[in-house]
Write an enzyme that holds these catalytic residues in place. Structure first.
Site, PDB file in Angstrom:
ATOM      1  N   CYS A 149      -4.262  -1.204  -2.555  1.00 44.06           N
ATOM      2  CA  CYS A 149      -4.561   0.288  -2.107  1.00 44.06           C
ATOM      3  C   CYS A 149      -5.099   0.660  -3.597  1.00 44.06           C
ATOM      4  O   CYS A 149      -5.159   0.064  -4.535  1.00 44.06           O
ATOM      5  CB  CYS A 149      -3.154   0.625  -2.388  1.00 44.06           C
ATOM      6  SG  CYS A 149      -2.867   2.453  -2.787  1.00 44.06           S
TER       7      CYS A 149
ATOM      8  N   THR B  92      -5.440   2.960  -5.271  1.00 46.41           N
ATOM      9  CA  THR B  92      -4.744   3.995  -6.079  1.00 46.41           C
ATOM     10  C   THR B  92      -4.299   2.601  -6.585  1.00 46.41           C
ATOM     11  O   THR B  92      -4.189   2.524  -8.090  1.00 46.41           O
ATOM     12  CB  THR B  92      -4.545   6.093  -5.795  1.00 46.41           C
ATOM     13  OG1 THR B  92      -5.470   6.184  -4.541  1.00 46.41           O
ATOM     14  CG2 THR B  92      -3.646   6.550  -6.365  1.00 46.41           C
TER      15      THR B  92
ATOM     16  N   ASP C 168       0.797  -1.237   0.182  1.00 50.18           N
ATOM     17  CA  ASP C 168       0.069   0.496  -0.506  1.00 50.18           C
ATOM     18  C   ASP C 168       1.038   1.307   0.385  1.00 50.18           C
ATOM     19  O   ASP C 168       2.124   1.072   0.523  1.00 50.18           O
ATOM     20  CB  ASP C 168      -0.770  -0.238   0.885  1.00 50.18           C
ATOM     21  CG  ASP C 168      -2.111   1.494   1.703  1.00 50.18           C
ATOM     22  OD1 ASP C 168      -2.700   1.120   0.646  1.00 50.18           O
ATOM     23  OD2 ASP C 168      -1.747   1.881   2.436  1.00 50.18           O
ATOM     24  N   SER C 169       0.305   2.496  -0.399  1.00 49.26           N
ATOM     25  CA  SER C 169       1.436   3.368  -0.227  1.00 49.26           C
ATOM     26  C   SER C 169       1.448   4.003   1.306  1.00 49.26           C
ATOM     27  O   SER C 169       2.716   4.749   1.511  1.00 49.26           O
ATOM     28  CB  SER C 169       0.191   4.677  -0.342  1.00 49.26           C
ATOM     29  OG  SER C 169      -0.931   4.898   0.141  1.00 49.26           O
TER      30      SER C 169
ATOM     31  N   GLU D 136      -5.253   9.865   9.217  1.00 49.36           N
ATOM     32  CA  GLU D 136      -3.868   9.715   9.636  1.00 49.36           C
ATOM     33  C   GLU D 136      -3.538  10.432  11.334  1.00 49.36           C
ATOM     34  O   GLU D 136      -2.883  10.506  12.098  1.00 49.36           O
ATOM     35  CB  GLU D 136      -3.343   9.669   8.819  1.00 49.36           C
ATOM     36  CG  GLU D 136      -3.053   8.923   7.256  1.00 49.36           C
ATOM     37  CD  GLU D 136      -2.096   8.750   6.792  1.00 49.36           C
ATOM     38  OE1 GLU D 136      -0.813   9.218   6.830  1.00 49.36           O
ATOM     39  OE2 GLU D 136      -2.154   7.901   5.892  1.00 49.36           O
TER      40      GLU D 136
ATOM     41  N   CYS E 271     -11.205   2.980  -0.444  1.00 48.50           N
ATOM     42  CA  CYS E 271      -9.770   3.604  -0.093  1.00 48.50           C
ATOM     43  C   CYS E 271      -9.360   2.996   0.787  1.00 48.50           C
ATOM     44  O   CYS E 271     -10.557   2.915   1.528  1.00 48.50           O
ATOM     45  CB  CYS E 271      -9.873   5.278  -0.166  1.00 48.50           C
ATOM     46  SG  CYS E 271      -7.895   5.967   0.717  1.00 48.50           S
ATOM     47  N   THR E 272      -8.358   2.411   1.581  1.00 47.37           N
ATOM     48  CA  THR E 272      -7.721   2.062   2.346  1.00 47.37           C
ATOM     49  C   THR E 272      -8.407   2.532   3.939  1.00 47.37           C
ATOM     50  O   THR E 272      -8.563   1.270   4.588  1.00 47.37           O
ATOM     51  CB  THR E 272      -6.656   1.652   2.368  1.00 47.37           C
ATOM     52  OG1 THR E 272      -6.097   2.010   1.987  1.00 47.37           O
ATOM     53  CG2 THR E 272      -6.846   0.431   0.861  1.00 47.37           C
ATOM     54  N   HIS E 273      -7.805   3.451   3.730  1.00 51.28           N
ATOM     55  CA  HIS E 273      -8.238   4.531   5.166  1.00 51.28           C
ATOM     56  C   HIS E 273      -9.884   4.080   6.002  1.00 51.28           C
ATOM     57  O   HIS E 273      -9.876   3.908   7.002  1.00 51.28           O
ATOM     58  CB  HIS E 273      -8.143   5.634   4.956  1.00 51.28           C
ATOM     59  CG  HIS E 273      -6.475   5.689   4.693  1.00 51.28           C
ATOM     60  ND1 HIS E 273      -5.372   5.730   3.538  1.00 51.28           N
ATOM     61  CD2 HIS E 273      -5.362   6.751   5.831  1.00 51.28           C
ATOM     62  CE1 HIS E 273      -4.315   5.766   4.254  1.00 51.28           C
ATOM     63  NE2 HIS E 273      -4.554   6.452   5.519  1.00 51.28           N
TER      64      HIS E 273
HETATM   65  N1  DGL Z   1      -4.431   3.453   0.308  1.00 47.89           N
HETATM   66  C1  DGL Z   1      -5.061   5.210  -0.915  1.00 47.89           C
HETATM   67  C2  DGL Z   1      -5.559   4.295  -1.007  1.00 47.89           C
HETATM   68  O1  DGL Z   1      -6.589   2.707  -1.184  1.00 47.89           O
HETATM   69  C3  DGL Z   1      -4.877   5.991  -0.017  1.00 47.89           C
HETATM   70  C4  DGL Z   1      -3.727   6.595   0.114  1.00 47.89           C
HETATM   71  C5  DGL Z   1      -3.004   6.905  -0.445  1.00 47.89           C
HETATM   72  O2  DGL Z   1      -3.441   8.274  -1.380  1.00 47.89           O
HETATM   73  O3  DGL Z   1      -1.854   7.438  -0.773  1.00 47.89           O
HETATM   74  O4  DGL Z   1      -6.278   5.096  -2.004  1.00 47.89           O
END
Ligand code: DGL
Length: 294
Positions: free
Chosen positions: A82, A84, A19-20, A161, A193-195
């Site tokens: 992730c 994205t 993931d990012s 975050e 989105c994972t968050h």
């Molecule tokens: N992990 C990213 C997603 O699921 C969200 C955080 C980011 O923008 O890197 O899209």
């Protein structure tokens, strides 16, 4: 899927998850829950988060670097945890990578299609995920008549975050983001989105009781399990206690200590350590014929 490419893999190898940053831990957590025998190597690109405001070209380059790192760890499969990166890089990575790859978008789209009653599906995600149109595309492959309404929610990631999971500010922002989606009469909402699963309660309050919330992490872990099962790659026993290599290994590109603290609040399996690695040492160029499928 070309099965011949995968002859080198075996059940004992770990699953690579990336993931990012921290968000993909919601997917890793689900893999741990559904496949307790599996080893996991997790990489969070904490030096370069967020991906959600970057271009397809950049996210694809970053993803290739991470995939190279994970392949060096001898993983048997990769989960792009992730949204994205799944939206932007999955087609290239899937094509080039010498191990099976799964993203989170198709599983999320599939669940939404099986859940909706009125065919009106909402998607929330980063700007990149929404503008890629990836969820809409997958939903229409499964359910051509569905109407999809997408809303970018760029403030959610920083709010999560910052730890504002239960906070009036997050509630207010959620209400604003949700307003236009509710006007469209959606009955299903993908947390793309994972968050977002971490603020599920807040999103649920803003969306109301009549809307089903979809967390793609759950279905992704299920599909991964099915895919590994079909390829006879599922681990059939838990790694021995006291083994020198931990069952779960965590790597980041920056801020290892901060990641560890956050990770321990999400995953209850105990994150012993996270190690910083220099991701810039790995090439972001397309895989060559020798490395990948070519
Ligand atoms: N992990 C990213 C997603 O699921 C969200 C955080 C980011 O923008 O890197 O899209």
């Amino acid at each position: 899927m070309n099965m011949k490419r995968y002859s080198e893999l075996d059940t004992e190898m770990p699953i690579g998850v990336f993931d990012s940053g921290i968000g993909g831990l919601t997917v890793a957590r689900e893999i741990m829950r559904q496949m307790p025998n599996e080893k996991i190597v997790y990489f969070g690109d904490t030096a370069r988060v967020p991906y959600g405001s970057k271009s397809k070209e950049t996210v694809t380059r970053y993803s290739r670097q991470i995939v190279r790192f994970l392949l060096e760890q001898k993983v048997k499969a990769i989960a792009i945890a992730c949204n994205t990166a799944s939206a932007y890089a999955l087609p290239e990575i899937e094509q080039e990578c010498p191990v099976p790859v799964i993203g989170v978008i198709r599983p999320g789209a599939k669940t939404a299609c099986s859940c909706t009653k009125n065919g009106r599906i909402g998607v929330i995600g980063t700007r990149a995920t929404v503008s890629s149109g990836s969820y809409t595309e997958f939903i229409h492959q499964i359910m051509p008549e569905a109407e999809v309404f997408a809303q970018a929610c760029p403030l959610f990631v920083p709010l999560v975050e910052e730890g504002l999971w239960e906070d009036p500010v997050t509630d207010e922002i959620a209400r604003r983001y949700m307003a236009s989606l509710l006007d469209h009469g959606i009955d299903t909402l993908i947390m793309g989105c994972t968050h977002y699963p971490l603020i599920r309660k807040t999103i649920g309050r803003a969306a109301g009781d009549m809307i089903s919330l979809i967390n793609p992490a759950y279905e992704t872990a299920m599909e991964l399990r099915q895919m590994l099962g079909e390829m006879n790659l599922l681990a059939d026993h838990r790694p021995a206690l006291g083994s020198t290599v931990p069952q779960y290994r965590f790597y980041v590109s920056d801020m290892a200590e901060q990641f560890q603290q956050f990770a321990n609040s999400i995953i209850k399996y105990g994150i012993l350590a996270s190690e910083k690695i220099d991701i810039y040492n790995y090439s972001g160029k397309p895989f060559s014929a020798e490395e990948g499928a070519g």
